[in-house]
Scaffold this motif. Structure first.
Motif, PDB file in Angstrom:
ATOM      1  N   LYS A 129       0.834  -1.207   0.000  1.00  0.00           N
ATOM      2  CA  LYS A 129       0.000   0.000   0.000  1.00  0.00           C
ATOM      3  C   LYS A 129       0.867   1.255   0.000  1.00  0.00           C
ATOM      4  O   LYS A 129       0.569   2.229  -0.722  1.00  0.00           O
ATOM      5  CB  LYS A 129      -0.936   0.019   1.202  1.00  0.00           C
TER       6      LYS A 129
ATOM      7  N   THR B  72       0.890   3.995  -2.902  1.00  0.00           N
ATOM      8  CA  THR B  72       0.573   5.381  -2.540  1.00  0.00           C
ATOM      9  C   THR B  72       1.627   6.334  -3.077  1.00  0.00           C
ATOM     10  O   THR B  72       1.313   7.375  -3.670  1.00  0.00           O
ATOM     11  CB  THR B  72       0.462   5.521  -1.008  1.00  0.00           C
TER      12      THR B  72
ATOM     13  N   SER C 188       1.402   6.630  -6.759  1.00  0.00           N
ATOM     14  CA  SER C 188       0.270   7.476  -7.119  1.00  0.00           C
ATOM     15  C   SER C 188       0.640   8.947  -6.991  1.00  0.00           C
ATOM     16  O   SER C 188       0.345   9.767  -7.872  1.00  0.00           O
ATOM     17  CB  SER C 188      -0.930   7.149  -6.228  1.00  0.00           C
TER      18      SER C 188
ATOM     19  N   HIS D 268      -9.058  -8.917  -6.009  1.00  0.00           N
ATOM     20  CA  HIS D 268      -9.973  -8.254  -5.082  1.00  0.00           C
ATOM     21  C   HIS D 268      -9.200  -7.419  -4.059  1.00  0.00           C
ATOM     22  O   HIS D 268      -9.541  -6.252  -3.795  1.00  0.00           O
ATOM     23  CB  HIS D 268     -10.817  -9.307  -4.369  1.00  0.00           C
ATOM     24  N   GLU D 269      -8.148  -7.995  -3.479  1.00  0.00           N
ATOM     25  CA  GLU D 269      -7.383  -7.287  -2.463  1.00  0.00           C
ATOM     26  C   GLU D 269      -6.623  -6.097  -3.062  1.00  0.00           C
ATOM     27  O   GLU D 269      -6.546  -5.032  -2.445  1.00  0.00           O
ATOM     28  CB  GLU D 269      -6.396  -8.243  -1.784  1.00  0.00           C
TER      29      GLU D 269
ATOM     30  N   ARG E 231      -7.581  -4.327  -5.678  1.00  0.00           N
ATOM     31  CA  ARG E 231      -8.559  -3.286  -5.959  1.00  0.00           C
ATOM     32  C   ARG E 231      -9.024  -2.609  -4.681  1.00  0.00           C
ATOM     33  O   ARG E 231      -9.322  -1.413  -4.679  1.00  0.00           O
ATOM     34  CB  ARG E 231      -9.728  -3.880  -6.746  1.00  0.00           C
ATOM     35  N   SER E 232      -9.070  -3.360  -3.583  1.00  0.00           N
ATOM     36  CA  SER E 232      -9.438  -2.762  -2.303  1.00  0.00           C
ATOM     37  C   SER E 232      -8.413  -1.714  -1.881  1.00  0.00           C
ATOM     38  O   SER E 232      -8.749  -0.645  -1.368  1.00  0.00           O
ATOM     39  CB  SER E 232      -9.549  -3.838  -1.218  1.00  0.00           C
TER      40      SER E 232
ATOM     41  N   LEU F  46      -6.372  -0.082  -4.005  1.00  0.00           N
ATOM     42  CA  LEU F  46      -6.417   1.012  -4.974  1.00  0.00           C
ATOM     43  C   LEU F  46      -7.547   1.992  -4.676  1.00  0.00           C
ATOM     44  O   LEU F  46      -7.414   3.194  -4.924  1.00  0.00           O
ATOM     45  CB  LEU F  46      -6.574   0.452  -6.385  1.00  0.00           C
ATOM     46  N   LYS F  47      -8.652   1.499  -4.130  1.00  0.00           N
ATOM     47  CA  LYS F  47      -9.782   2.382  -3.794  1.00  0.00           C
ATOM     48  C   LYS F  47      -9.430   3.378  -2.691  1.00  0.00           C
ATOM     49  O   LYS F  47     -10.082   4.405  -2.564  1.00  0.00           O
ATOM     50  CB  LYS F  47     -10.990   1.546  -3.365  1.00  0.00           C
ATOM     51  N   THR F  48      -8.411   3.048  -1.907  1.00  0.00           N
ATOM     52  CA  THR F  48      -8.055   3.931  -0.783  1.00  0.00           C
ATOM     53  C   THR F  48      -7.027   4.993  -1.167  1.00  0.00           C
ATOM     54  O   THR F  48      -6.719   5.875  -0.375  1.00  0.00           O
ATOM     55  CB  THR F  48      -7.479   3.111   0.392  1.00  0.00           C
TER      56      THR F  48
END
Length: 285
Positions: A222, A226, A229, A276-277, A279-280, A282-284
């Protein structure tokens, strides 16, 4: 902002290309970092055989993000010339599949020996590969991998200082660094950030090297995403789950695998859980 395209090693779903494409379709992923297809490594196919694979991909709307080759996964003491011929064939395949990207490695170092003893030979071999890539308009993506010359960030940095440019960039694999007992974030990331062009989404535990889904291990996934990004990274995020039935899978299964067929094999379910994990996370961002 993270401008990414999802891709992955679909042979972890199934050896069968049709099954790979069915599952990826269900997950809304339409790129493959192709390594294994129908039970063989892509680089072992002739160009004529590969044309059939290309036709099947085209018919389903799939593209290759990269040729997921095993190039550079030989001992540094093994003969290079036959391997270079395989490298040239991989370049032919990249041209056929209309991808400029080939994943490579930097040769296994004899166990227990100082990699510095083999640096000159590593650089000689890499130089030949980069020069051919330059001639072909291809970009080589060096992946950090256990036991090769570029297994730790400092030696990855040595390679990029010698070769970085349009034809040589970094694939960043957090789990592989963890398995080398390296601090991924901030150490490895900060050292290599300017050179990262491609991400392998894989996580692992420092305690035993066991692989898990992104964000559950010690790979700082993450934090890395981050920072990418914030830096405006644009490129591929490639799922390489390398999962067995990991601890916590049962908690994820209902949500993570709802998009795949009920009778899908474990490879499909684990790949879906990995997607799934990711994408979870990436949504944050």
């Amino acid at each position: 902002m993270l401008n990414y395209t999802l891709t992955g090693f679909a042979d972890e779903i199934s050896p069968d290309l049709n099954v790979q494409m069915d599952v990826l379709d269900s997950l809304d992923i339409h790129h493959i970092e192709m390594r294994g297809v129908d039970g063989r490594n892509l680089c072992d196919y002739s160009l004529e055989e590969a044309k059939t694979i290309k036709k099947r991909l085209d018919e389903r709307g799939f593209s290759l993000s990269a040729v997921g080759s095993p190039l550079g996964k030989i001992k540094i003491t093994d003969p290079f010339e036959p391997h270079f011929e395989k490298f040239c064939h991989a370049c032919d395949l990249a041209e056929l599949f209309e991808t400029p990207l080939i994943r490579i490695f930097s040769f296994y170092i004899p166990e227990g020996q100082d990699p510095a003893l083999y640096r000159d030979e590593v650089l000689r071999r890499m130089s030949a590969m980069v020069e051919e890539a330059r001639r072909r308009g291809i970009t080589l993506l060096h992946e950090n991998e256990k036991h090769i010359y570029g297994d730790i960030p400092e030696r990855c940095l040595d390679l990029v200082k010698n070769f970085y440019g349009d034809n040589f960039k970094v694939t960043f694999d957090p789990a592989n660094f963890v398995q080398c007992q390296v601090q991924v974030y901030p150490h490895a990331y900060e050292l290599l950030a300017p050179y990262i062009a491609y991400i392998h989404v894989k996580d692992a535990y420092l305690s035993d090297g066991h692989v898990t889904v992104a964000g559950r291990g010690d790979g700082g996934v993450k934090e890395v995403l981050t920072r990418l990004s914030e830096a405006g990274f644009s490129g591929y995020l490639s799922l390489e789950p390398h999962l067995t039935n990991f601890v916590g899978f049962s908690d994820l299964e209902a949500d993570a695998t709802s998009q795949v067929k009920e009778d899908a094999g474990m490879g499909a379910k684990l790949f879906a859980a990995a997607a799934h994990e990711l994408r979870s996370i990436l949504k944050t961002l």
